[in-house]
Design a protein around this motif. Structure first.
Motif, PDB file in Angstrom:
ATOM      1  N   VAL A  24      47.649  37.543  51.020  1.00  0.00           N
ATOM      2  CA  VAL A  24      46.691  38.003  50.003  1.00  0.00           C
ATOM      3  C   VAL A  24      45.296  37.833  50.582  1.00  0.00           C
ATOM      4  O   VAL A  24      44.950  36.758  51.102  1.00  0.00           O
ATOM      5  CB  VAL A  24      46.846  37.203  48.694  1.00  0.00           C
ATOM      6  N   LEU A  25      44.466  38.894  50.492  1.00  0.00           N
ATOM      7  CA  LEU A  25      43.151  38.913  51.133  1.00  0.00           C
ATOM      8  C   LEU A  25      42.031  38.870  50.101  1.00  0.00           C
ATOM      9  O   LEU A  25      42.152  39.436  49.003  1.00  0.00           O
ATOM     10  CB  LEU A  25      43.015  40.194  51.969  1.00  0.00           C
ATOM     11  N   ALA A  26      40.933  38.227  50.459  1.00  0.00           N
ATOM     12  CA  ALA A  26      39.746  38.241  49.603  1.00  0.00           C
ATOM     13  C   ALA A  26      39.197  39.657  49.539  1.00  0.00           C
ATOM     14  O   ALA A  26      39.014  40.311  50.568  1.00  0.00           O
ATOM     15  CB  ALA A  26      38.689  37.284  50.152  1.00  0.00           C
ATOM     16  N   VAL A  27      38.941  40.151  48.337  1.00  0.00           N
ATOM     17  CA  VAL A  27      38.491  41.536  48.180  1.00  0.00           C
ATOM     18  C   VAL A  27      37.027  41.716  48.565  1.00  0.00           C
ATOM     19  O   VAL A  27      36.568  42.836  48.806  1.00  0.00           O
ATOM     20  CB  VAL A  27      38.699  42.021  46.731  1.00  0.00           C
ATOM     21  N   VAL A  72      42.372  35.634  54.570  1.00  0.00           N
ATOM     22  CA  VAL A  72      43.611  35.289  53.870  1.00  0.00           C
ATOM     23  C   VAL A  72      43.357  34.069  52.992  1.00  0.00           C
ATOM     24  O   VAL A  72      42.893  33.030  53.469  1.00  0.00           O
ATOM     25  CB  VAL A  72      44.754  34.998  54.861  1.00  0.00           C
ATOM     26  N   ILE A  73      43.655  34.228  51.681  1.00  0.00           N
ATOM     27  CA  ILE A  73      43.436  33.110  50.760  1.00  0.00           C
ATOM     28  C   ILE A  73      44.751  32.593  50.173  1.00  0.00           C
ATOM     29  O   ILE A  73      44.783  31.537  49.527  1.00  0.00           O
ATOM     30  CB  ILE A  73      42.487  33.509  49.609  1.00  0.00           C
ATOM     31  N   GLY A  74      45.839  33.323  50.372  1.00  0.00           N
ATOM     32  CA  GLY A  74      47.122  32.886  49.837  1.00  0.00           C
ATOM     33  C   GLY A  74      48.194  33.892  50.202  1.00  0.00           C
ATOM     34  O   GLY A  74      47.978  34.786  51.040  1.00  0.00           O
ATOM     35  N   TYR A  75      49.359  33.759  49.511  1.00  0.00           N
ATOM     36  CA  TYR A  75      50.504  34.602  49.837  1.00  0.00           C
ATOM     37  C   TYR A  75      51.207  35.032  48.558  1.00  0.00           C
ATOM     38  O   TYR A  75      51.316  34.247  47.594  1.00  0.00           O
ATOM     39  CB  TYR A  75      51.461  33.850  50.763  1.00  0.00           C
ATOM     40  N   VAL A  76      51.673  36.274  48.549  1.00  0.00           N
ATOM     41  CA  VAL A  76      52.330  36.839  47.369  1.00  0.00           C
ATOM     42  C   VAL A  76      53.548  35.988  46.994  1.00  0.00           C
ATOM     43  O   VAL A  76      54.308  35.538  47.865  1.00  0.00           O
ATOM     44  CB  VAL A  76      52.759  38.297  47.648  1.00  0.00           C
ATOM     45  N   GLY A  77      53.730  35.802  45.684  1.00  0.00           N
ATOM     46  CA  GLY A  77      54.876  35.035  45.213  1.00  0.00           C
ATOM     47  C   GLY A  77      55.286  35.456  43.822  1.00  0.00           C
ATOM     48  O   GLY A  77      54.985  36.581  43.386  1.00  0.00           O
ATOM     49  N   SER A  78      55.927  34.554  43.102  1.00  0.00           N
ATOM     50  CA  SER A  78      56.378  34.831  41.738  1.00  0.00           C
ATOM     51  C   SER A  78      56.266  33.575  40.885  1.00  0.00           C
ATOM     52  O   SER A  78      57.096  33.346  39.989  1.00  0.00           O
ATOM     53  CB  SER A  78      57.815  35.358  41.739  1.00  0.00           C
ATOM     54  N   THR A  79      55.246  32.759  41.165  1.00  0.00           N
ATOM     55  CA  THR A  79      55.051  31.554  40.374  1.00  0.00           C
ATOM     56  C   THR A  79      54.524  31.920  38.984  1.00  0.00           C
ATOM     57  O   THR A  79      54.052  33.027  38.747  1.00  0.00           O
ATOM     58  CB  THR A  79      54.071  30.588  41.064  1.00  0.00           C
ATOM     59  N   GLY A  80      54.581  30.955  38.046  1.00  0.00           N
ATOM     60  CA  GLY A  80      54.173  31.233  36.664  1.00  0.00           C
ATOM     61  C   GLY A  80      55.262  31.985  35.945  1.00  0.00           C
ATOM     62  O   GLY A  80      56.450  31.710  36.126  1.00  0.00           O
ATOM     63  N   ASN A  81      54.888  32.972  35.151  1.00  0.00           N
ATOM     64  CA  ASN A  81      55.890  33.711  34.376  1.00  0.00           C
ATOM     65  C   ASN A  81      56.339  35.004  35.055  1.00  0.00           C
ATOM     66  O   ASN A  81      56.905  35.885  34.412  1.00  0.00           O
ATOM     67  CB  ASN A  81      55.361  34.013  32.968  1.00  0.00           C
ATOM     68  N   ALA A 132      32.186  53.554  49.140  1.00  0.00           N
ATOM     69  CA  ALA A 132      30.956  53.469  48.360  1.00  0.00           C
ATOM     70  C   ALA A 132      30.573  52.013  48.165  1.00  0.00           C
ATOM     71  O   ALA A 132      31.407  51.104  48.187  1.00  0.00           O
ATOM     72  CB  ALA A 132      31.154  54.143  47.000  1.00  0.00           C
ATOM     73  N   ALA A 133      29.263  51.790  47.956  1.00  0.00           N
ATOM     74  CA  ALA A 133      28.775  50.435  47.734  1.00  0.00           C
ATOM     75  C   ALA A 133      29.494  49.849  46.521  1.00  0.00           C
ATOM     76  O   ALA A 133      29.593  50.478  45.465  1.00  0.00           O
ATOM     77  CB  ALA A 133      27.268  50.461  47.514  1.00  0.00           C
ATOM     78  N   GLY A 134      29.987  48.634  46.634  1.00  0.00           N
ATOM     79  CA  GLY A 134      30.687  47.996  45.531  1.00  0.00           C
ATOM     80  C   GLY A 134      32.185  48.170  45.593  1.00  0.00           C
ATOM     81  O   GLY A 134      32.899  47.563  44.805  1.00  0.00           O
ATOM     82  N   ALA A 135      32.705  49.026  46.488  1.00  0.00           N
ATOM     83  CA  ALA A 135      34.154  49.186  46.610  1.00  0.00           C
ATOM     84  C   ALA A 135      34.750  47.898  47.167  1.00  0.00           C
ATOM     85  O   ALA A 135      34.163  47.240  48.023  1.00  0.00           O
ATOM     86  CB  ALA A 135      34.492  50.366  47.512  1.00  0.00           C
ATOM     87  N   LEU A 136      35.924  47.550  46.678  1.00  0.00           N
ATOM     88  CA  LEU A 136      36.578  46.311  47.090  1.00  0.00           C
ATOM     89  C   LEU A 136      37.713  46.606  48.064  1.00  0.00           C
ATOM     90  O   LEU A 136      38.315  47.675  48.048  1.00  0.00           O
ATOM     91  CB  LEU A 136      37.140  45.586  45.862  1.00  0.00           C
ATOM     92  N   LEU A 137      38.014  45.612  48.885  1.00  0.00           N
ATOM     93  CA  LEU A 137      39.158  45.687  49.786  1.00  0.00           C
ATOM     94  C   LEU A 137      40.441  45.510  48.978  1.00  0.00           C
ATOM     95  O   LEU A 137      40.483  44.736  48.017  1.00  0.00           O
ATOM     96  CB  LEU A 137      39.043  44.571  50.831  1.00  0.00           C
ATOM     97  N   LEU A 138      41.487  46.234  49.347  1.00  0.00           N
ATOM     98  CA  LEU A 138      42.771  46.011  48.684  1.00  0.00           C
ATOM     99  C   LEU A 138      43.252  44.597  49.003  1.00  0.00           C
ATOM    100  O   LEU A 138      43.270  44.198  50.168  1.00  0.00           O
ATOM    101  CB  LEU A 138      43.805  47.040  49.141  1.00  0.00           C
ATOM    102  N   PRO A 139      43.649  43.830  47.984  1.00  0.00           N
ATOM    103  CA  PRO A 139      43.898  42.400  48.201  1.00  0.00           C
ATOM    104  C   PRO A 139      45.259  42.029  48.778  1.00  0.00           C
ATOM    105  O   PRO A 139      45.502  40.840  49.013  1.00  0.00           O
ATOM    106  CB  PRO A 139      43.741  41.816  46.792  1.00  0.00           C
ATOM    107  N   VAL A 140      46.147  42.998  49.005  1.00  0.00           N
ATOM    108  CA  VAL A 140      47.458  42.682  49.572  1.00  0.00           C
ATOM    109  C   VAL A 140      47.583  43.399  50.909  1.00  0.00           C
ATOM    110  O   VAL A 140      47.448  44.621  50.988  1.00  0.00           O
ATOM    111  CB  VAL A 140      48.605  43.093  48.631  1.00  0.00           C
ATOM    112  N   GLN A 141      47.823  42.635  51.941  1.00  0.00           N
ATOM    113  CA  GLN A 141      47.896  43.189  53.297  1.00  0.00           C
ATOM    114  C   GLN A 141      49.030  44.213  53.408  1.00  0.00           C
ATOM    115  O   GLN A 141      50.155  43.976  52.962  1.00  0.00           O
ATOM    116  CB  GLN A 141      48.106  42.056  54.303  1.00  0.00           C
ATOM    117  N   GLY A 142      48.716  45.366  54.016  1.00  0.00           N
ATOM    118  CA  GLY A 142      49.724  46.393  54.251  1.00  0.00           C
ATOM    119  C   GLY A 142      49.945  47.346  53.094  1.00  0.00           C
ATOM    120  O   GLY A 142      50.747  48.280  53.208  1.00  0.00           O
TER     121      GLY A 142
END
Length: 232
Positions: free
Chosen positions: A129-132, A184-193, A86-96
């Protein structure tokens, strides 16, 4: 008198002689037969000469009745679920990662009495990580809680998409850079808290105010949007 007797005797002899010497009994008894034969022949000829019976009128071909397809019944909420495209639906931001793997953690409690206001998408460290959606990188920020983060504005300036806990940014990513859906705008990680034992992407959607400030906005639940159940 003799003459009368002679005449009577002669008449009797003539009748007897005619009876003995005339046509046979079969001819005398069959005198009426020709009429019967003629009657039968006439009936047969009448039947042959009669006009043929009218041809049976074919039954009219039934006209198919056209029906209108019944629309799908609404769900318990009173509205039919929106399709995934549907119009406005976003792409899932994590590949796979598929929509069936998402979990709604929007209202989960966090430290200091906070509410999560996001969903966490678990994936191995380093997963792209993908742009939605199409848009612009508004801010790259390294925060105490979010670690390496990306704030993306969509073209109308109404929504901001927030990606957090990244392990690193994609090469060449910069503020004010135009990005495309699926890039691709970045990669999954565990930075921050985030816990190093559970790398994930923290993803939020904000409705921006008229001032369009990346650090301000009203959070809306990304879960039904990413599932294709709700359009922005």
């Amino acid at each position: 008198m003799k003459i009368l007797r002679l005449l009577a005797v002669g008449l009797v002899i003539g009748v007897v002689g005619y009876w003995l010497l005339g046509p046979g009994p079969s001819a005398r008894l069959g005198a009426a037969e020709p009429a019967k034969i003629g009657s039968a022949t006439s009936s047969t000829r009448a039947a042959l000469d009669a006009p043929p019976p009218p041809a049976a009128t074919p039954a009219p071909t039934p006209v198919p009745i056209q029906t209108t397809p019944t629309p799908p019944a609404p769900d318990a909420g009173g509205a039919a679920p929106a399709p995934a495209n549907a119009a406005g639906a976003l792409l899932l931001p994590v590949q796979g990662i598929g929509a069936e793997q998402l979990q709604d953690t929007f209202t989960d409690a966090r430290s200091e009495g906070r509410v999560h206001d996001a969903i966490d998408i678990l994936a191995p460290n380093g997963t792209p990580v993908l742009a939605v959606a199409d848009g612009t990188v508004e801010k790259l920020f390294d925060s105490v809680r979010g670690g390496l983060t990306v704030y993306q504005f969509e073209p109308s300036g109404r929504y901001c998409y927030y990606y957090a806990h990244l392990d690193r940014y994609a090469d060449g990513l910069a503020e004010k850079k135009t990005i495309k859906r699926g890039e691709v705008i970045g990669y999954v990680g565990s930075t921050g808290n985030a816990s190093p034992d559970a790398p994930h992407l923290h993803f939020e959607i904000h409705v921006l105010g008229p001032e369009n400030q990346w650090w301000k906005g009203e959070s809306i639940n990304p879960y039904p949007v990413l599932k294709g159940q709700q359009a922005l």
